[in-house]
Design a protein around this motif. Structure first.
Motif, mmCIF file in Angstrom:
data_model
loop_
_atom_site.group_PDB
_atom_site.id
_atom_site.type_symbol
_atom_site.label_atom_id
_atom_site.label_comp_id
_atom_site.label_asym_id
_atom_site.label_seq_id
_atom_site.Cartn_x
_atom_site.Cartn_y
_atom_site.Cartn_z
ATOM 1 N N MET A 1 36.455 41.425 33.294
ATOM 2 C CA MET A 1 37.317 42.200 34.178
ATOM 3 C C MET A 1 38.752 41.676 34.114
ATOM 4 S SD MET A 1 35.562 42.925 37.719
ATOM 5 C CE MET A 1 34.629 44.306 38.059
ATOM 6 N N GLN A 2 39.673 42.577 34.237
ATOM 7 C CA GLN A 2 41.080 42.222 34.199
ATOM 8 C C GLN A 2 41.548 41.744 35.575
ATOM 9 O OE1 GLN A 2 43.593 45.290 32.546
ATOM 10 N NE2 GLN A 2 41.811 46.250 31.620
ATOM 11 N N ASN A 3 42.663 41.018 35.604
ATOM 12 C CA ASN A 3 43.184 40.632 36.907
ATOM 13 C C ASN A 3 43.945 41.795 37.524
ATOM 14 O OD1 ASN A 3 46.011 40.548 36.306
ATOM 15 N ND2 ASN A 3 45.756 38.540 35.376
ATOM 16 N N GLU B 244 28.035 59.802 29.181
ATOM 17 C CA GLU B 244 28.286 58.539 29.867
ATOM 18 C C GLU B 244 29.682 58.066 29.492
ATOM 19 O OE1 GLU B 244 27.820 55.655 32.506
ATOM 20 O OE2 GLU B 244 26.365 57.246 32.179
ATOM 21 N N ALA B 245 30.637 58.390 30.322
ATOM 22 C CA ALA B 245 32.018 57.973 30.098
ATOM 23 C C ALA B 245 32.195 56.532 30.561
ATOM 24 C CB ALA B 245 32.953 58.881 30.879
ATOM 25 N N THR B 246 33.186 55.866 30.009
ATOM 26 C CA THR B 246 33.478 54.511 30.468
ATOM 27 C C THR B 246 34.257 54.574 31.780
ATOM 28 O OG1 THR B 246 35.603 54.367 29.325
ATOM 29 C CG2 THR B 246 33.626 53.695 28.071
ATOM 30 N N ALA B 247 34.213 53.493 32.514
ATOM 31 C CA ALA B 247 34.960 53.418 33.773
ATOM 32 C C ALA B 247 36.451 53.621 33.519
ATOM 33 C CB ALA B 247 34.701 52.084 34.462
ATOM 34 N N LEU C 263 38.064 51.620 38.860
ATOM 35 C CA LEU C 263 37.640 52.146 37.573
ATOM 36 C C LEU C 263 38.390 51.476 36.420
ATOM 37 C CD1 LEU C 263 37.325 55.904 38.548
ATOM 38 C CD2 LEU C 263 35.442 54.358 37.976
ATOM 39 N N TYR C 264 39.672 51.256 36.588
ATOM 40 C CA TYR C 264 40.458 50.561 35.560
ATOM 41 C C TYR C 264 39.948 49.136 35.348
ATOM 42 C CZ TYR C 264 44.314 53.763 34.442
ATOM 43 O OH TYR C 264 45.078 54.804 33.963
ATOM 44 N N SER C 265 39.369 48.544 36.398
ATOM 45 C CA SER C 265 38.891 47.165 36.276
ATOM 46 C C SER C 265 37.575 47.085 35.516
ATOM 47 C CB SER C 265 38.738 46.518 37.656
ATOM 48 O OG SER C 265 37.605 47.030 38.325
ATOM 49 N N GLY C 266 36.944 48.238 35.267
ATOM 50 C CA GLY C 266 35.725 48.261 34.476
ATOM 51 C C GLY C 266 34.449 48.104 35.282
ATOM 52 N N VAL C 267 34.498 48.437 36.560
ATOM 53 C CA VAL C 267 33.312 48.330 37.410
ATOM 54 C C VAL C 267 32.209 49.263 36.932
ATOM 55 C CG1 VAL C 267 34.646 47.736 39.467
ATOM 56 C CG2 VAL C 267 34.091 50.114 39.021
ATOM 57 N N ASN C 268 31.043 49.119 37.513
ATOM 58 C CA ASN C 268 29.946 50.046 37.240
ATOM 59 C C ASN C 268 30.331 51.385 37.876
ATOM 60 O OD1 ASN C 268 27.645 51.579 37.128
ATOM 61 N ND2 ASN C 268 26.282 49.936 37.751
ATOM 62 N N HIS C 269 30.812 52.281 37.062
ATOM 63 C CA HIS C 269 31.382 53.532 37.555
ATOM 64 C C HIS C 269 30.364 54.484 38.170
ATOM 65 C CE1 HIS C 269 30.505 53.767 33.304
ATOM 66 N NE2 HIS C 269 30.279 55.048 33.449
ATOM 67 N N SER C 270 29.092 54.259 37.926
ATOM 68 C CA SER C 270 28.098 55.145 38.542
ATOM 69 C C SER C 270 28.137 55.039 40.061
ATOM 70 C CB SER C 270 26.698 54.845 38.016
ATOM 71 O OG SER C 270 26.312 53.530 38.335
ATOM 72 N N PHE C 271 28.603 53.903 40.580
ATOM 73 C CA PHE C 271 28.743 53.742 42.029
ATOM 74 C C PHE C 271 29.886 54.577 42.590
ATOM 75 C CE2 PHE C 271 26.819 49.445 41.113
ATOM 76 C CZ PHE C 271 25.597 49.748 41.671
ATOM 77 N N TYR C 272 30.779 55.029 41.724
ATOM 78 C CA TYR C 272 31.971 55.765 42.155
ATOM 79 C C TYR C 272 31.890 57.255 41.821
ATOM 80 C CZ TYR C 272 34.030 51.305 43.239
ATOM 81 O OH TYR C 272 34.277 50.089 43.800
ATOM 82 N N LYS C 273 30.706 57.720 41.525
ATOM 83 C CA LYS C 273 30.548 59.118 41.105
ATOM 84 C C LYS C 273 31.095 60.086 42.158
ATOM 85 C CE LYS C 273 27.242 62.228 38.991
ATOM 86 N NZ LYS C 273 25.907 62.325 38.398
#
Length: 113
Positions: free
Chosen positions: A1-3, A46-49, A78-88
């Motif tokens: 993950m990015q800062n 399945e798109a990336t975050a 989303l930019y940080s690369g989290v598990n994006h399925s939680f943000y659907k």
């Protein structure tokens, strides 16, 4: 993950790019963003975050909504690369917000998008 500082810089950079797009570029990227979110919603792709974050950033930038803290926090996550399925649901809400914004625009702008 990015800062957080790098994430914020990436979002700001993308926002500036999105604001400077030609009408044709904006239309094409908007179409792609809406299609990506639609496929994500249906589960057919399945798109990336990061891709979803950029799509949401684009839609919010076009809608000129820089004050909705909740939506921008979602973009940041989303930019940080989290598990994006939680943000659907949040991604879908941003898309729906953009479509509502679009429907309220004068006909000439609606035809452009």
């Amino acid at each position: 993950m990015q800062n957080l500082q790098n994430i914020t810089r990436n979002i700001a950079d993308d926002t500036l790019v999105f604001e400077s797009l030609s009408a044709a570029e904006s239309i094409q990227l908007t179409h792609n963003a809406l299609e990506l979110i639609s496929k994500f919603e249906q589960g057919s792709e399945e798109a990336t975050a990061k891709k979803l974050g950029r799509a949401c950033c684009l839609l919010l930038t076009i809608a000129q909504d820089f004050m909705n803290v909740e939506y921008w926090q979602t973009v940041e996550e989303l930019y940080s690369g989290v598990n994006h399925s939680f943000y659907k649901q949040e991604v879908i809400a941003i898309r729906d917000y953009y479509l509502e914004y679009l429907s309220e625009q004068p006909v000439s702008l609606y035809k452009q998008r």
